[in-house]
Design an enzyme around this catalytic site. Structure first.
Site, PDB file in Angstrom:
ATOM      1  CB  CYS A  99      43.699  89.383 -40.102  1.00 52.70           C
ATOM      2  SG  CYS A  99      44.885  90.635 -39.590  1.00 52.70           S
ATOM      3  NE  ARG A 131      48.771  95.800 -49.831  1.00 48.35           N
ATOM      4  CZ  ARG A 131      49.461  95.464 -48.741  1.00 48.35           C
ATOM      5  NH1 ARG A 131      50.742  95.669 -48.676  1.00 48.35           N
ATOM      6  NH2 ARG A 131      48.842  94.920 -47.705  1.00 48.35           N
ATOM      7  CD  GLU A 182      51.777  98.494 -53.911  1.00 43.24           C
ATOM      8  OE1 GLU A 182      52.555  99.446 -53.678  1.00 43.24           O
ATOM      9  OE2 GLU A 182      51.797  97.432 -53.263  1.00 43.24           O
ATOM     10  NE  ARG A 234      55.873  97.844 -54.645  1.00 43.57           N
ATOM     11  CZ  ARG A 234      56.284  99.006 -54.134  1.00 43.57           C
ATOM     12  NH1 ARG A 234      56.022 100.122 -54.746  1.00 43.57           N
ATOM     13  NH2 ARG A 234      56.995  99.015 -53.046  1.00 43.57           N
ATOM     14  CD  GLU A 268      46.167  87.896 -42.583  1.00 45.76           C
ATOM     15  OE1 GLU A 268      46.921  88.101 -43.563  1.00 45.76           O
ATOM     16  OE2 GLU A 268      46.278  88.504 -41.512  1.00 45.76           O
ATOM     17  CG  ASP A 318      58.923  90.600 -43.643  1.00 45.85           C
ATOM     18  OD1 ASP A 318      57.768  90.225 -43.350  1.00 45.85           O
ATOM     19  OD2 ASP A 318      59.203  91.777 -43.949  1.00 45.85           O
ATOM     20  CD  GLU A 348      59.379  93.261 -47.409  1.00 47.42           C
ATOM     21  OE1 GLU A 348      58.169  93.530 -47.369  1.00 47.42           O
ATOM     22  OE2 GLU A 348      60.272  94.109 -47.261  1.00 47.42           O
ATOM     23  CG  ASN A 362      53.770  88.940 -42.378  1.00 50.00           C
ATOM     24  OD1 ASN A 362      52.898  88.784 -43.218  1.00 50.00           O
ATOM     25  ND2 ASN A 362      53.489  89.343 -41.162  1.00 50.00           N
ATOM     26  CB  CYS A 407      47.878  87.687 -38.605  1.00 55.23           C
ATOM     27  SG  CYS A 407      48.443  89.358 -38.901  1.00 55.23           S
ATOM     28  NE  ARG A 449      55.070  91.286 -52.899  1.00 50.33           N
ATOM     29  CZ  ARG A 449      55.557  92.294 -52.198  1.00 50.33           C
ATOM     30  NH1 ARG A 449      56.197  92.054 -51.071  1.00 50.33           N
ATOM     31  NH2 ARG A 449      55.409  93.529 -52.607  1.00 50.33           N
TER      32      ARG A 449
HETATM   33  N1  SER Z   1      47.539  91.162 -41.922  1.00 46.42           N
HETATM   34  C1  SER Z   1      48.957  91.242 -42.018  1.00 46.42           C
HETATM   35  C2  SER Z   1      49.412  92.276 -43.006  1.00 46.42           C
HETATM   36  O1  SER Z   1      48.649  92.796 -43.773  1.00 46.42           O
HETATM   37  C3  SER Z   1      49.521  89.922 -42.418  1.00 46.42           C
HETATM   38  O2  SER Z   1      48.994  89.530 -43.644  1.00 46.42           O
HETATM   39  O3  SER Z   1      50.566  92.557 -43.038  1.00 46.42           O
HETATM   40 ZN    ZN Z   2      46.846  90.001 -40.400  1.00 45.08          ZN
END
Ligand code: SER
Ligand code: ZN
Length: 524
Positions: free
Chosen positions: A318, A348, A350, A359, A367, A436, A454, A457, A483, A490
């Site tokens: 976001c 990301r 990891e 993962r 989002e 979560d 998870e 969220n 958000c 997942r």
């Molecule tokens: N932007 C939030 C996060 O990365 C929800 O997706 O956790």
């Molecule tokens: Zn977000």
């Protein structure tokens, strides 16, 4: 708190002979000025000039050397800025001399701390830190530029020393995690590792790059089905609109979103993006030629031709959206603004070796983003929660639970820590924080002994984003946002972990959306 600052005002000329006498008067006047409006009990803590000397720098210039000490009410560097104004006035008017520069000679600060840190640390711009049980004695590097003071950096150093100590305590504890709701138990049709099942069935294939996977036709179709379900059960009824958020994120965005404060500190591990120093073909020709001859590349050689990173690949999805609203004033009747984005992967880095499909470094997420007046945000967060329950529990028929998780940065604000770590029911989600949705993964072990996945969220973030990106409502009323994110990786891992890959065993409500799962080629 104790501040001890030595600095000098450099003069564009020589002091006249009467300067010494005039100075004495001026320091008395200055002290009165500094004390103005300060309460009696705080007078001890304001800046005082401990020592001053007029000194010659060379035959054309003099300087006024000062030692200023203070407590916390008016730190010495704040007094410096006021003294600059005071003395420029006096020197200009009475001696026709201007201040040409300020030299910070030495700055020592004794910072009150709650305890000695578990792990000692150093800081940029600080040459030494000595910790005792209740004090961190810091010495700043020499020649700190004046704009460092003007921009508030010294105050942030003091705050950071304290925060790092508090964070060490909080990080040491587990994330605050409270189960606030659980679905009924459901009997899984498998207890195999979903990654293994999906590889075996040709749904996914690992690439040569770390934690990256190819979605084959079957899982791609299931992903599209999930999207359809989300639209029908969540986005359409609640009035969310689809958008395409950027996926390359410049530093500017992460500065405002606050992510940079936690870079590689557990929670924000971005991929960096570099651009070439130039796109000139000649500049790159040797790289192309090298490859044509050796069929190899030399990454180090390429590195030399790159500029430092401009930012990174989208991480939390976001933040780059907010440029859309940044600096805008928006009519009250526009709110609430409800959007979702699934236009591309986020990334990301990891840590650790190969992880399963649960993962990944390259993830495909949904989002969900909402901006509005606080009451609107509280309401939609609760609505989203209810509708996600329908999707996960009803349509996908999965066993899951909801946990109230407080990230370390907000538990620091004193919320939640005293609550009992037991199962309570949170009926209405109407405060800043995160829920979560965690799905039971039978292959990981018993329900009460294993980690649940998870998967989704829903957060209420308060005014953090609207404030940092200066988004205003027409009426000036406070704006909040929130958000939620969930990845297809997942959702599907969790689904396969409980239901397997054979549609014969899948819930009716899901099958309604699927005619036939497409297959991939037969690999020999
Ligand atoms: N932007 C939030 C996060 O990365 C929800 O997706 O956790
Ligand atoms: Zn977000």
């Amino acid at each position: 708190m104790k501040y001890n600052l030595q600095f000098s005002f450099k003069l564009r000329g020589k002091f006249p002979v009467e300067a010494q006498e005039r100075m004495k008067e001026w320091f008395t006047e200055l002290q009165q000025l500094l004390e103005k409006g300060i309460q009696e009990r705080d007078l001890k803590k304001i800046s005082k000039v401990k020592k001053w000397v007029l000194k010659s720098v060379n035959e054309k210039e003099d300087e006024l050397l000062l030692t200023v000490v203070s407590g916390e009410t008016m730190p010495a560097h704040h007094a410096l800025l006021r003294m600059r104004k005071f003395f420029s006035g006096k020197f200009g008017k009475e001696f026709r001399l201007g201040i040409s520069g300020i030299d910070i000679k030495s700055y020592k600060i004794d910072i009150d701390i709650p305890n000695k840190p578990a792990k000692e640390f150093t800081l940029p711009f600080v040459s030494t830190i000595i910790f005792t049980n209740d004090t961190a004695k810091i010495t700043l590097e020499k020649n700190i530029p004046i704009d460092f003071i003007e921009k508030g950096s010294i105050d942030r150093i003091v705050k950071l020393v304290r925060n790092k100590i508090v964070e060490q305590i909080i990080r040491g504890k587990d994330e605050h995690h409270l189960v606030v709701w659980s679905s009924e138990q459901k009997k899984p049709v498998t207890n195999e590792n979903p990654t293994d099942i999906m590889i075996k069935d040709g749904w996914i294939q690992r690439t040569s790059y770390r934690n990256q996977w190819i979605f084959a036709p079957a899982i791609s179709a299931l992903t599209e089905t999930l999207k359809e379900i989300m639209v029908e059960h969540l986005y359409k009824p609640l009035g969310f609109k689809n958008m395409v958020f950027p996926k390359v994120v410049p530093w500017e965005v992460w500065k405002r979103s606050g992510h940079l404060s936690g870079i590689y500190q557990g929670g924000f591990e971005p991929y960096f993006v570099c651009t070439p120093k130039t796109a000139d073909p000649e500049y790159w020709e040797e790289i192309a030629d090298y490859f044509r001859i050796t069929l190899e590349i030399e990454p180090e050689k390429i590195m030399e031709k790159l500029r430092p990173p401009i930012g990174g690949l989208s991480f939390a999805q976001c933040p780059p959206f907010w440029t859309y609203l940044q600096g805008k004033t928006i009519s009250d009747d526009s709110f609430p603004l409800f959007y979702y984005d699934w236009s591309g992967p986020t990334f990301r880095y990891e840590s650790g070796a190969a992880h399963g499909f649960e993962r990944v470094d390259e993830l495909h997420r949904i989002e969900t983003l909402y901006i509005g007046f606080p009451e609107q945000i509280k309401k939609v967060a609760q609505d989203l929660r209810a509708n996600f329950r329908k999707i996960i529990g009803d349509v996908l028929d999965l066993e899951f639970r909801e946990a109230w998780v407080t990230p370390w940065w907000s538990s620091q604000e004193g919320k939640g820590d005293d609550e009992e770590e037991s199962t309570i029911e949170l009926k209405n989600f109407d405060q800043i924080g995160t829920i979560d949705m965690e799905i039971y993964m039978p292959y990981r072990g018993k329900r009460n002994q294993s980690n649940w996945l998870e998967t989704q969220n829903v957060s209420i973030l308060g005014n953090k984003y609207t404030k940092n990106f200066t988004v205003k409502s027409q009426s000036g009323k406070e704006l909040w946002s929130g958000c939620g994110g969930g990845s297809f990786e997942r959702y599907i891992s969790a689904f396969v972990a409980q239901k397997g890959t054979n549609p014969d065993k899948w819930p009716e409500k899901l099958l309604k959306y699927i005619d036939e799962l497409p297959s991939g080629p037969t690999f020999l």
